[in-house]
Structure formats: structure tokens, C-alpha cells
Design a protein around this motif. Sequence first.
Motif, PDB file in Angstrom:
ATOM      1  N   CYS A 114       0.869  -1.235  -0.009  1.00  0.00           N
ATOM      2  CA  CYS A 114       0.131   0.241   0.201  1.00  0.00           C
ATOM      3  C   CYS A 114       0.950   1.207   0.018  1.00  0.00           C
ATOM      4  O   CYS A 114       2.135   1.195   0.236  1.00  0.00           O
ATOM      5  CB  CYS A 114      -0.856  -0.002   1.047  1.00  0.00           C
ATOM      6  N   CYS A 123      -5.552  -1.777   1.589  1.00  0.00           N
ATOM      7  CA  CYS A 123      -4.984  -0.164   1.263  1.00  0.00           C
ATOM      8  C   CYS A 123      -6.102   0.783   0.795  1.00  0.00           C
ATOM      9  O   CYS A 123      -5.875   1.581   0.064  1.00  0.00           O
ATOM     10  CB  CYS A 123      -4.431  -0.350  -0.178  1.00  0.00           C
ATOM     11  N   GLY A 124      -7.458   0.588   1.512  1.00  0.00           N
ATOM     12  CA  GLY A 124      -8.406   1.461   1.590  1.00  0.00           C
ATOM     13  C   GLY A 124      -9.180   1.531   0.041  1.00  0.00           C
ATOM     14  O   GLY A 124     -10.151   2.376   0.040  1.00  0.00           O
ATOM     15  N   PHE A 125      -9.147   0.585  -0.424  1.00  0.00           N
ATOM     16  CA  PHE A 125      -9.814   0.307  -1.553  1.00  0.00           C
ATOM     17  C   PHE A 125     -10.903  -0.847  -1.475  1.00  0.00           C
ATOM     18  O   PHE A 125     -10.425  -2.068  -1.227  1.00  0.00           O
ATOM     19  CB  PHE A 125      -9.093   0.163  -3.072  1.00  0.00           C
ATOM     20  N   ASN A 126     -12.129  -0.711  -1.595  1.00  0.00           N
ATOM     21  CA  ASN A 126     -12.946  -1.905  -1.491  1.00  0.00           C
ATOM     22  C   ASN A 126     -13.207  -2.770  -2.849  1.00  0.00           C
ATOM     23  O   ASN A 126     -14.219  -2.892  -3.658  1.00  0.00           O
ATOM     24  CB  ASN A 126     -14.381  -1.416  -1.323  1.00  0.00           C
ATOM     25  N   LYS A 127     -11.952  -3.195  -3.613  1.00  0.00           N
ATOM     26  CA  LYS A 127     -11.901  -3.903  -4.651  1.00  0.00           C
ATOM     27  C   LYS A 127     -10.815  -4.932  -4.364  1.00  0.00           C
ATOM     28  O   LYS A 127      -9.727  -4.325  -4.039  1.00  0.00           O
ATOM     29  CB  LYS A 127     -11.506  -3.084  -5.969  1.00  0.00           C
ATOM     30  N   VAL A 128     -10.986  -6.183  -4.750  1.00  0.00           N
ATOM     31  CA  VAL A 128     -10.155  -7.129  -4.824  1.00  0.00           C
ATOM     32  C   VAL A 128      -9.137  -6.978  -5.720  1.00  0.00           C
ATOM     33  O   VAL A 128      -9.408  -7.012  -6.958  1.00  0.00           O
ATOM     34  CB  VAL A 128     -10.739  -8.592  -4.799  1.00  0.00           C
ATOM     35  N   SER A 176     -10.349  -7.745   0.083  1.00  0.00           N
ATOM     36  CA  SER A 176     -11.068  -6.772  -0.209  1.00  0.00           C
ATOM     37  C   SER A 176     -10.905  -5.744   0.790  1.00  0.00           C
ATOM     38  O   SER A 176     -11.000  -6.009   2.007  1.00  0.00           O
ATOM     39  CB  SER A 176     -12.664  -6.920  -0.504  1.00  0.00           C
ATOM     40  N   GLY A 177     -10.966  -4.395   0.379  1.00  0.00           N
ATOM     41  CA  GLY A 177     -10.496  -3.457   1.391  1.00  0.00           C
ATOM     42  C   GLY A 177      -9.114  -3.062   1.768  1.00  0.00           C
ATOM     43  O   GLY A 177      -9.014  -2.057   2.470  1.00  0.00           O
ATOM     44  N   HIS A 219      -0.416  -6.080   2.511  1.00  0.00           N
ATOM     45  CA  HIS A 219      -1.609  -7.168   3.169  1.00  0.00           C
ATOM     46  C   HIS A 219      -1.200  -8.708   2.098  1.00  0.00           C
ATOM     47  O   HIS A 219      -0.526  -8.538   0.986  1.00  0.00           O
ATOM     48  CB  HIS A 219      -2.910  -6.630   2.645  1.00  0.00           C
TER      49      HIS A 219
END
Length: 160
Positions: free
Chosen positions: A104, A142-147, A139-140, A110
Amino acid sequence: MIRALATAAVALVCAVGVATPARAQDEVAINGTFTVFSDGRFAETNDSRHDEYSVTQTWTVTSTCTTYQDCAGRVVSDQGWSGDLVYMSGRWKVTRTVPDWEPCIDGTAHPGKQSFMFWAVYPPEPGRYVGWDKTEGPSGACGFNKVLDVEMPLTVTRIN
């Protein structure tokens, strides 16, 4: 006489269709040392093609089968990891966790879930398998809700 022939035919079909553990072990189980190549030239990230590093590793594989659909085993990689191997619907799968896989911007990272899925090539070539090497981040992360996922073609070839 017709009844005797019908009974014999049913007995023959049943005998041929029975999967014995010995036959399943010989025909489905995979054991030995394999070269495993994940081809980064054809990698896809979130369904978009781009280059990744190609990875070659050596696996030591052990597996046993009780039936044609009930097989399990273990993979030990020369890259310092090991994982459980399962057989399902004609395909082998081994999964492992890759620490710090998704970096990130804030310096944290992660883990990724890496899955190798492979099956025998067609037409059959003993000791040769093809499939996919896919790694997914949570999912989630690095602050993004995309895998984030990366998928590469995989070849598994017996070397002994």
C-alpha cells in the motif's frame, strides 16, 4: 437364457464401473518432482492483460486416493512454502498465503491468497498438466473496496 445373459451383463457393468483404491491411486494420484512454470507474459490483473514476472519453481508432490474423486496430498516448493493438495472435479488445487503480497502507499502490505489449479492436458501426456496460478488480495486492502487479483497460465511437468 435371456435372463441369465442380462444378469451377466449387469454384473459385468457393475464390476467394470467399480473404482478400487488401487486403480484410483495408480490413475489419478500424482507423486514425484515437478517443474512448475507460472507464465507472467500472459498475466491478467482484474481481467486486464499485462506482464508480470514469470516464476519457475520445483515442487515435490505426494498424494493418495481412496476413489477417483477422493484424493489429497501435499506440495513442498523449493521456494520455501508448502500447502495441502486436493483433487476435485478432475482438477488439482493447492492454496497458500503469500505474506505482504499487496503493498500500500502508506507502507503497509496485505497478504495474498495464492491458488494453483491444474489438470491433465488433452490429449493426454503423462506427467504434464496445465492450469492457472491466481493470487488475490483481501477486499478493502489499502483503503480500496476492490479485490486485487493476478492470474497467470501455469504448466506443471514431471521431472522424475
